[in-house]
Design an enzyme around this catalytic site. Structure first.
Site, PDB file in Angstrom:
ATOM      1  CB  THR A 157     -36.817  -7.257 -28.287  1.00  0.00           C
ATOM      2  OG1 THR A 157     -37.560  -6.287 -27.612  1.00  0.00           O
ATOM      3  CG2 THR A 157     -34.865  -6.647 -27.402  1.00  0.00           C
ATOM      4  CG  ASP A 207     -31.484   0.189 -33.969  1.00  0.00           C
ATOM      5  OD1 ASP A 207     -32.407   1.066 -33.606  1.00  0.00           O
ATOM      6  OD2 ASP A 207     -32.553  -0.588 -32.322  1.00  0.00           O
ATOM      7  CG  HIS A 218     -24.760   3.302 -25.746  1.00  0.00           C
ATOM      8  ND1 HIS A 218     -26.285   2.009 -25.000  1.00  0.00           N
ATOM      9  CD2 HIS A 218     -24.152   3.322 -24.242  1.00  0.00           C
ATOM     10  CE1 HIS A 218     -26.155   2.835 -23.908  1.00  0.00           C
ATOM     11  NE2 HIS A 218     -24.723   3.343 -23.073  1.00  0.00           N
ATOM     12  CB  CYS A 265     -10.342   5.159 -40.695  1.00  0.00           C
ATOM     13  SG  CYS A 265      -9.143   4.980 -40.950  1.00  0.00           S
ATOM     14  CB  CYS A 314      -8.940   3.671 -44.240  1.00  0.00           C
ATOM     15  SG  CYS A 314      -9.236   4.992 -45.003  1.00  0.00           S
ATOM     16  CB  THR A 345     -34.149   1.292 -20.531  1.00  0.00           C
ATOM     17  OG1 THR A 345     -33.093   0.728 -19.651  1.00  0.00           O
ATOM     18  CG2 THR A 345     -34.814   2.190 -20.514  1.00  0.00           C
ATOM     19  CG  ASN A 399     -39.018  -2.211 -18.978  1.00  0.00           C
ATOM     20  OD1 ASN A 399     -38.156  -2.594 -20.498  1.00  0.00           O
ATOM     21  ND2 ASN A 399     -38.093  -2.883 -18.272  1.00  0.00           N
TER      22      ASN A 399
END
Length: 251
Positions: A27, A107, A122, A130, A153, A194, A217
């Site tokens: 962020t 990202d 993640h 594909c 594809c 987090t 945090n």
């Protein structure tokens, strides 16, 4: 002694530090937490959906056009750049203080900043495989006009999807294994950006057996009571200050 000084003192005695990061790390590079976009409305489906629903495997399968529209609008940030926190961690790794970054973010900003050992729990929005043959495309492929509304594809015609872990999907076993290993071997664990509420990723810090647990945090986390140092300030600024203090003392 300010909090950044305290963190710098911990870094001085660290040889195998690990950083475990979440959305707050991104962020500060201008990437919003997608969960803040609650109640997204789709006119075509005449229904409101939570972001977690639209970022799910079943939504991809059942409503592919709406999935990719949502993903392009809410999950792709082509102009995002690493912030001071990302760069500070890369410097620590280069110096041999930081062993690895374990991140819940998708990202790729840690790698852009120069970090070499990054475990992306993640997945990554930069890689688009594909679903049929497995060929991997860059994120820019999905943005090309000829690949809208659904990217396919060029080799086999299968649907090309973001290489991230969607809701209803499991984490990659090998990445989880490596993340648990480095956390278990760490002498210092820095948890940043987090609140430790997203599982199973958040449960990984339980494997830490080292000396110093640091939490950076702006809000409370589930691990504050066990931490040796809790910092309620900007993660980018804190890491930048602490690393600069650290390098001034050792040079």
């Amino acid at each position: 002694m300010c909090k950044a000084d305290e963190l710098a003192e911990i870094l001085k005695v660290s040889k195998k530090a690990v950083f475990f990061g979440g959305a707050g790390m991104s962020t500060e590079s201008g990437i919003p937490d997608f969960r803040s976009a609650d109640g997204i409305y789709s006119q075509r489906l005449n229904q409101k959906f939570r972001p977690e629903e639209m970022a799910s495997h079943s939504f991809l399968v059942n409503h592919p056009e709406e999935f990719f529209e949502f993903y392009r609008q809410r999950m792709m940030f082509m102009n995002a750049k690493p912030n001071d926190g990302h760069r500070a961690l890369a410097k620590l790794e280069e110096r041999g203080i930081l062993n690895a970054v374990v991140t819940q973010n998708i990202d790729g900003l840690h790698q852009m900043a120069g970090s070499m050992t990054v475990y992306e729990l993640h997945g990554s929005s930069l890689r688009w495989p594909c679903m049929k043959c497995g060929k991997v495309y860059p994120m820019t492929y999905a943005l090309q006009e000829e690949n809208k509304p659904i990217p396919h594809c060029a080799d086999c015609g299968g649907v090309v999807r973001p290489g991230v872990v969607l809701y209803e999907e499991g984490l990659d076993d090998k990445i989880v294994e490596n993340a648990i290993k480095v956390i278990g071997e760490a002498d210092t664990l820095i948890v940043g950006g987090t609140s430790l509420v997203v599982y199973p990723a958040a449960s990984m810090i339980r494997y830490f057996r080292g000396k110093n647990l640091v939490i950076i945090n702006k809000t409370e986390t589930n691990a504050d009571e066990w931490a040796d140092l809790v910092i309620r300030e900007s993660i980018g600024e804190t890491l930048h200050k602490a690393v600069n203090i650290f390098f001034r003392h050792i040079n």
